[in-house]
Write an enzyme that holds these catalytic residues in place. Structure first.
Site, mmCIF file in Angstrom:
data_model
loop_
_atom_site.group_PDB
_atom_site.id
_atom_site.type_symbol
_atom_site.label_atom_id
_atom_site.label_comp_id
_atom_site.label_asym_id
_atom_site.label_seq_id
_atom_site.Cartn_x
_atom_site.Cartn_y
_atom_site.Cartn_z
ATOM 1 N N HIS A 68 0.750 -1.293 0.051
ATOM 2 C CA HIS A 68 0.216 0.069 -0.121
ATOM 3 C C HIS A 68 0.883 1.343 -0.013
ATOM 4 O O HIS A 68 1.971 1.306 0.702
ATOM 5 C CB HIS A 68 -0.980 0.206 1.362
ATOM 6 C CG HIS A 68 -1.984 0.879 1.175
ATOM 7 N ND1 HIS A 68 -1.806 2.360 1.426
ATOM 8 C CD2 HIS A 68 -3.206 0.803 0.806
ATOM 9 C CE1 HIS A 68 -3.099 2.963 1.077
ATOM 10 N NE2 HIS A 68 -3.947 1.902 0.769
ATOM 11 N N ASP A 106 -7.965 -5.191 0.167
ATOM 12 C CA ASP A 106 -8.477 -6.142 -0.872
ATOM 13 C C ASP A 106 -8.283 -7.826 -0.796
ATOM 14 O O ASP A 106 -8.381 -8.390 -1.780
ATOM 15 C CB ASP A 106 -7.896 -5.507 -2.149
ATOM 16 C CG ASP A 106 -8.633 -4.206 -2.528
ATOM 17 O OD1 ASP A 106 -9.721 -4.181 -2.326
ATOM 18 O OD2 ASP A 106 -7.824 -3.301 -2.957
#
Ligand code: ACO
Length: 433
Positions: free
Chosen positions: A308, A366
């Site tokens: 991320h 996710d």
């Protein structure tokens, strides 16, 4: 933002500039360079905005090193465990958790705006049935500005509020229609006595010939997924919404722009890609080979659902997702989900591998969400649509905050030009063969 009490010194070509340093409530200070070009005739260079605060905001705070996510100051874990999506929407949009009466009024407004203009239902017929539902979403949400003319004036606070309520309320209806259209089933109209998440599940999975009772455990899981995706400060799609809105574009067009940005595999498309990756691995025993492939830079493979831009410790949403995935699988009696097994083994292997440890790569939201959505019955092509549905309240809250800032003006980044310097036009006959 507090007045600057500190400053940074910048020396350029013998000239010394004092740049104010400003502090927020929490988080890193910012060096205010708004007057830099006027005083020194230089720009700053930060193409992916890795070190640039593009705006001031009071909505969402992330501490990527500590794995903290706060909506209006409230930790995401508390909102997901103790709250629900409707009050999360209220919180993000209005700034405070609602009182019981504020909640009643807001929920009533959202519930009673869920139907779409009947003409809009015909819009779908123009699409191929095999169109990606995100393509349909970009078009239909953009087309809302052709239907709701009475809420397009961005300078009217009440119209802004009505447009916002409309989008929060109608996104589930439109998302469910995109799904139904893709599988050739009739649209299911919203039902006002159901919760936001339960109503959405019913619009997706009910058919006219059968009764449909929403499973409360699954509705709660859906609601949590919506809460976890509701906002994430200045990510690519939110920045897109703000930039589109900075020109004065209407809110429906801005949210359509945000949906288009979200579609990319490095952003909202990652849960679809993560599930496809888990299916391709297929068996926990094949995880070591896959990890080796990811580490080999020439293979151009990434571990989808990992890493991320901001979280360099752990994505707090991933923890809640993993727990919710487990609850959903138990509720559905899926004791052995090979993809869940692959995911857990992949997470274990990656988190003990120096490649991922050194680069601070952890599961993001996710990684597990695809497993839940698949168990609920959604095809992978719908995953990003659900993300867009949930993120709409974040986008619209950020858009409202920008429009209500008296100092807002059109966004206009600068550039470092590296193309040809000025040169003269050559007629075609003089340009060689
Ligand atoms: N798998 C393998 N290696 C990775 C991964 C990954 N998922 N993510 C980053 N790396 C490596 C890069 O190759 C790079 O290695 P290097 O230093 O040897 O060159 C290093 O880690 C840093 O990577 P960057 O791409 O510079 O990190 P950035 O912060 O720009 O990328 C991103 C963040 C786009 C999310 C990236 O981690 C990625 O592509 N992840 C997979 C896609 C994904 O899951 N996206 C969802 C994000 S969450 C969301 O949008 C809701």
């Amino acid at each position: 933002m507090a007045d600057a009490v500190k400053s940074a010194t910048l020396k350029i070509d013998g000239t010394t500039l004092e740049l104010p340093i400003r502090s927020g409530t929490i988080g890193p200070d910012v060096v205010d360079i708004t007057k830099l070009y006027a005083s020194a005739k230089v720009f700053t260079y930060d193409p992916a905005f890795s070190s640039t605060a593009s705006c001031e905001s009071k909505i969402t705070y992330i501490d990527g090193d500590e794995g903290i996510l706060l909506y209006r100051g409230y930790p995401i874990e508390q909102l997901a465990e103790q709250g629900d999506f409707i009050e999360t929407c209220y919180l993000l949009y209005y700034g405070e958790l609602p009182t019981p009466s504020q909640r009643r009024v807001f929920e009533h407004a959202i519930t009673h705006h869920t139907m779409v203009h009947e003409q809009l239902t015909r819009f779908f017929q123009g699409f191929r049935r095999d169109a990606h539902p995100m393509a349909v979403m970009v078009a239909v949400i953009g087309a809302m500005s052709a239907f709701y003319h009475d809420s397009l004036d961005i300078n009217d606070a009440r119209q802004r509020e009505i447009a916002s309520h409309r989008m929060i309320a109608k996104l589930p209806t439109i998302a469910a229609m995109a799904f139904k259209y893709s599988i050739g089933q009739p649209f299911v109209y919203p039902k006002n006595d159901l919760s936001y998440a339960a109503n959405f599940l019913r619009m997706c999975f009910a058919v006219p010939c059968e009764d449909y009772v929403v499973n409360p455990v699954l509705a709660r899981a859906m609601d949590k997924i919506f809460i976890l995706h509701a906002d994430h400060e200045q990510n690519a799609s939110t920045s897109t919404v703000r930039l589109a809105g900075s020109s004065g574009a209407n809110p429906f067009a801005c949210i359509a722009a945000g949906i288009a940005c979200l579609w990319g595999p490095a952003h909202g498309g990652a849960n679809e890609a993560a599930l496809e990756m888990l299916a391709a691995i297929g068996d926990p025993g094949k995880v070591p080979d896959f990890i080796a492939k990811v580490k080999d830079k020439t293979s151009h493979h990434r571990l989808m659902g990992f890493g991320h831009r901001v979280y360099k410790n752990y994505d707090p949403r991933a923890k809640i997702m993993q727990k919710t995935a487990h609850e959903v699988l138990v509720e559905l009696g899926i004791n052995d989900d090979p993809l869940f097994d692959v995911a857990r083994e992949l997470e274990r292997a990656a988190l003990s591998d120096s490649y991922f440890i050194e680069r601070k790569l952890y599961p993001n939201v996710d990684f597990y969400s695809g497993i839940i959505l698949r168990a609920l019955g959604f095809p992978t092509s719908m995953f990003t649509v659900l993300f867009a549905l949930a993120r709409t309240v974040g986008w619209i809250s950020q858009w409202k905050e920008m429009i209500e800032d008296p100092n807002y003006k059109i966004g206009r980044p600068r550039q470092l030009y590296t193309g040809p310097a000025r040169r003269d036009y050559l007629p075609l006959s003089k340009r060689g063969k």
